[in-house]
Scaffold this motif. Structure first.
Motif, PDB file in Angstrom:
ATOM      1  N   ALA A 253      70.014  95.647  63.454  1.00  0.00           N
ATOM      2  CA  ALA A 253      70.835  94.515  63.047  1.00  0.00           C
ATOM      3  C   ALA A 253      71.331  93.724  64.248  1.00  0.00           C
ATOM      4  O   ALA A 253      71.320  92.485  64.252  1.00  0.00           O
ATOM      5  CB  ALA A 253      72.015  95.010  62.215  1.00  0.00           C
ATOM      6  N   THR A 254      71.766  94.436  65.287  1.00  0.00           N
ATOM      7  CA  THR A 254      72.304  93.775  66.482  1.00  0.00           C
ATOM      8  C   THR A 254      71.221  93.027  67.233  1.00  0.00           C
ATOM      9  O   THR A 254      71.433  91.901  67.715  1.00  0.00           O
ATOM     10  CB  THR A 254      72.977  94.804  67.406  1.00  0.00           C
ATOM     11  OG1 THR A 254      73.952  95.541  66.664  1.00  0.00           O
ATOM     12  CG2 THR A 254      73.653  94.126  68.577  1.00  0.00           C
ATOM     13  N   ASN A 255      70.053  93.609  67.340  1.00  0.00           N
ATOM     14  CA  ASN A 255      68.928  92.940  67.995  1.00  0.00           C
ATOM     15  C   ASN A 255      68.543  91.672  67.241  1.00  0.00           C
ATOM     16  O   ASN A 255      68.284  90.618  67.850  1.00  0.00           O
ATOM     17  CB  ASN A 255      67.729  93.881  68.082  1.00  0.00           C
ATOM     18  CG  ASN A 255      66.554  93.238  68.790  1.00  0.00           C
ATOM     19  OD1 ASN A 255      66.619  92.929  69.977  1.00  0.00           O
ATOM     20  ND2 ASN A 255      65.467  93.016  68.050  1.00  0.00           N
ATOM     21  N   PHE A 256      68.534  91.754  65.903  1.00  0.00           N
ATOM     22  CA  PHE A 256      68.208  90.587  65.098  1.00  0.00           C
ATOM     23  C   PHE A 256      69.248  89.485  65.306  1.00  0.00           C
ATOM     24  O   PHE A 256      68.907  88.328  65.524  1.00  0.00           O
ATOM     25  CB  PHE A 256      68.137  90.955  63.615  1.00  0.00           C
ATOM     26  CG  PHE A 256      68.020  89.765  62.704  1.00  0.00           C
ATOM     27  CD1 PHE A 256      66.793  89.164  62.489  1.00  0.00           C
ATOM     28  CD2 PHE A 256      69.146  89.237  62.082  1.00  0.00           C
ATOM     29  CE1 PHE A 256      66.684  88.049  61.669  1.00  0.00           C
ATOM     30  CE2 PHE A 256      69.044  88.130  61.259  1.00  0.00           C
ATOM     31  CZ  PHE A 256      67.810  87.531  61.049  1.00  0.00           C
ATOM     32  N   TYR A 257      70.519  89.858  65.249  1.00  0.00           N
ATOM     33  CA  TYR A 257      71.589  88.858  65.343  1.00  0.00           C
ATOM     34  C   TYR A 257      71.595  88.158  66.697  1.00  0.00           C
ATOM     35  O   TYR A 257      71.693  86.926  66.769  1.00  0.00           O
ATOM     36  CB  TYR A 257      72.940  89.539  65.094  1.00  0.00           C
ATOM     37  CG  TYR A 257      74.114  88.596  65.104  1.00  0.00           C
ATOM     38  CD1 TYR A 257      74.472  87.882  63.964  1.00  0.00           C
ATOM     39  CD2 TYR A 257      74.874  88.405  66.263  1.00  0.00           C
ATOM     40  CE1 TYR A 257      75.553  87.013  63.970  1.00  0.00           C
ATOM     41  CE2 TYR A 257      75.955  87.539  66.279  1.00  0.00           C
ATOM     42  CZ  TYR A 257      76.286  86.841  65.132  1.00  0.00           C
ATOM     43  OH  TYR A 257      77.344  85.965  65.154  1.00  0.00           O
TER      44      TYR A 257
END
Length: 437
Positions: free
Chosen positions: A253-257
């Protein structure tokens, strides 16, 4: 009278009896003022608008009970905690509080949980949307759901039409790829000769200038499978760094955001030098704005000429279930109150269909009851709000101010290159764990 009518009356009688029995047993178990013969003057504090509260109260059955008087005091969410603690210490606190879910946990020791023998978990789950289950603790019900405000996506119809894009995205990956290989970001995002962003496809990747950044990031975490926090027996723990695979859901999720603020990435469409995401959308320089259902009329009021529509928040493609973030407000009984049985009668009455339907008219927000959501409105906006309410979720927040600072530090340490994603998540997980204590 036919057999079907007799059956309906019998079922209704059983339901009414069960509620009345619950009220009676709650009153006798607590020893507080009763809901029938004794009189009560209830003081209610809440962060919802006074007009919305008046709609709830005026259309509930308790309004006509002369034995119970109710006074509502609207409180600013920023000042609520300090005012509440000071009032309790002076012995002048309210009997009932109506708060958003992210203010509930820090008040857990001041709230009287409703025992399941008085209001069963089965009745709760049958009556309210799944998001309301955040109020179910091991030893009882923390609050009864009153209002839900789910996230939706506002999109600029002119920007999409000018770029020959027929539909807003249904999935997150449509921002950077689709069946034809042409991404929304490459079609929509415009830059000048110095690589300054003039027109953006979506506001993701940063923090300070993205309105609702915490809720958007929380939603992406939940969509990937992270619960952020979770109940374990009689306590709540952080699950931010927990994983069920080689790469944690939080890392995905953090990489995507954060990829959307990386200047070297093909997904680059936002940076911290831009105006706020809401202002960018209002002036027509942001194609999509992820906000709450409650923001609809504010957007209309601030720019009546903006050609926009409302749709569902994008989902992860091929995910097993759809999820959006939604704030949910609940009514709780204050432990210090000497009128707990009357307070119980009162908060139950606020969840009656007539009361919640009246509040919907005033607030334009969807109801929290499943039976009311099954009756779909004809209004195009409210249809999206209704559907989004059913799939809305939130999480047990230890303290909205502290946790927001934790997430901000995590994201900004990654986008500035100071921390690796795994290290930043581990640090945030430790901070959340400490806040939960």
């Amino acid at each position: 009278m036919n057999d079907l009518s007799k059956f309906k009356i019998a079922i209704l009688g059983i339901f009414v009896f069960s509620i009345l029995f619950g009220l009676f047993s709650f009153a006798t178990s607590r020893g507080g003022s009763g809901s029938g013969s004794s009189s009560a003057n209830l003081l209610v504090w809440g962060t919802i608008d006074s007009e919305v509260f008046d709609s709830l109260y005026s259309n509930s059955t308790i309004k006509n009970q002369k034995s119970i008087e109710v006074k509502y005091v609207r409180k600013n969410a920023v000042d609520f905690q300090q005012d509440f603690v000071e009032a309790l210490s002076d012995g002048k606190g309210p009997d009932v509080i109506i708060l958003r879910e992210d203010l509930m946990y820090q008040n857990r020791n001041k709230i009287l949980n409703i025992p399941y023998k008085n209001y069963s978990a089965r009745d709760f789950k049958d009556r309210f949307i799944e998001n309301g289950e955040i109020f179910l603790a091991q030893d009882g019900i923390v609050a009864l759901p009153i209002i839900v405000d789910p996230m939706v996506m506002y999109w600029n119809r002119d920007i999409f039409s000018n770029n020959q894009i027929a539909q807003p995205p249904k999935y997150w990956d449509e921002f950077y790829l689709n069946d034809t290989g042409s991404a929304l970001i490459s079609k929509i995002t415009k830059k000048d000769s110095n690589a300054n962003i003039l027109l953006s496809a979506v506001a993701l990747g940063e923090w300070k200038n993205i309105v609702n950044a915490k809720e958007i990031f929380s939603m992406i975490l939940i969509q990937t499978g992270s619960s952020i926090t979770a109940r374990e027996d009689d306590k709540v723990v952080s699950t931010l760094d927990k994983t069920n695979s080689s790469v944690s859901e939080s890392q995905l999720a953090t990489n995507f955001y954060t990829q959307f603020s990386n200047p070297t990435s093909a997904t680059y469409t936002w940076n911290r030098a831009l105006p706020s995401s809401l202002n960018m959308f209002l002036v027509g320089n942001l194609a999509t704005y992820i906000g709450f259902s409650s923001e609809l009329f504010n957007i209309k009021q601030k720019n009546s000429n903006l050609n926009f529509d409302v749709t569902y928040v994008p989902q992860i493609r091929n995910a097993s279930k759809k999820v959006v973030f939604g704030h949910i407000y609940g009514a709780s009984i204050v432990k210090q109150s000497k009128q707990t049985s009357a307070a119980f009668t009162f908060i139950v009455s606020l969840t009656e269909p007539a009361a919640l339907k009246a509040a919907e008219v005033t607030s334009t927000l969807p109801p929290v009851r499943r039976d009311l959501l099954s009756d779909k409105p004809s209004d195009a906006y409210r249809t999206v709000f209704y559907d989004s309410a059913l799939i809305s979720r939130s999480w047990i927040d230890p303290d909205p101010v502290q946790s927001s600072e934790t997430f901000k530090d995590m994201i900004e340490s990654i986008t500035s290159g100071k921390s690796r994603i795994s290290d930043a998540i581990n640090r945030a997980d430790s901070e959340l764990a400490e806040q939960l204590k």
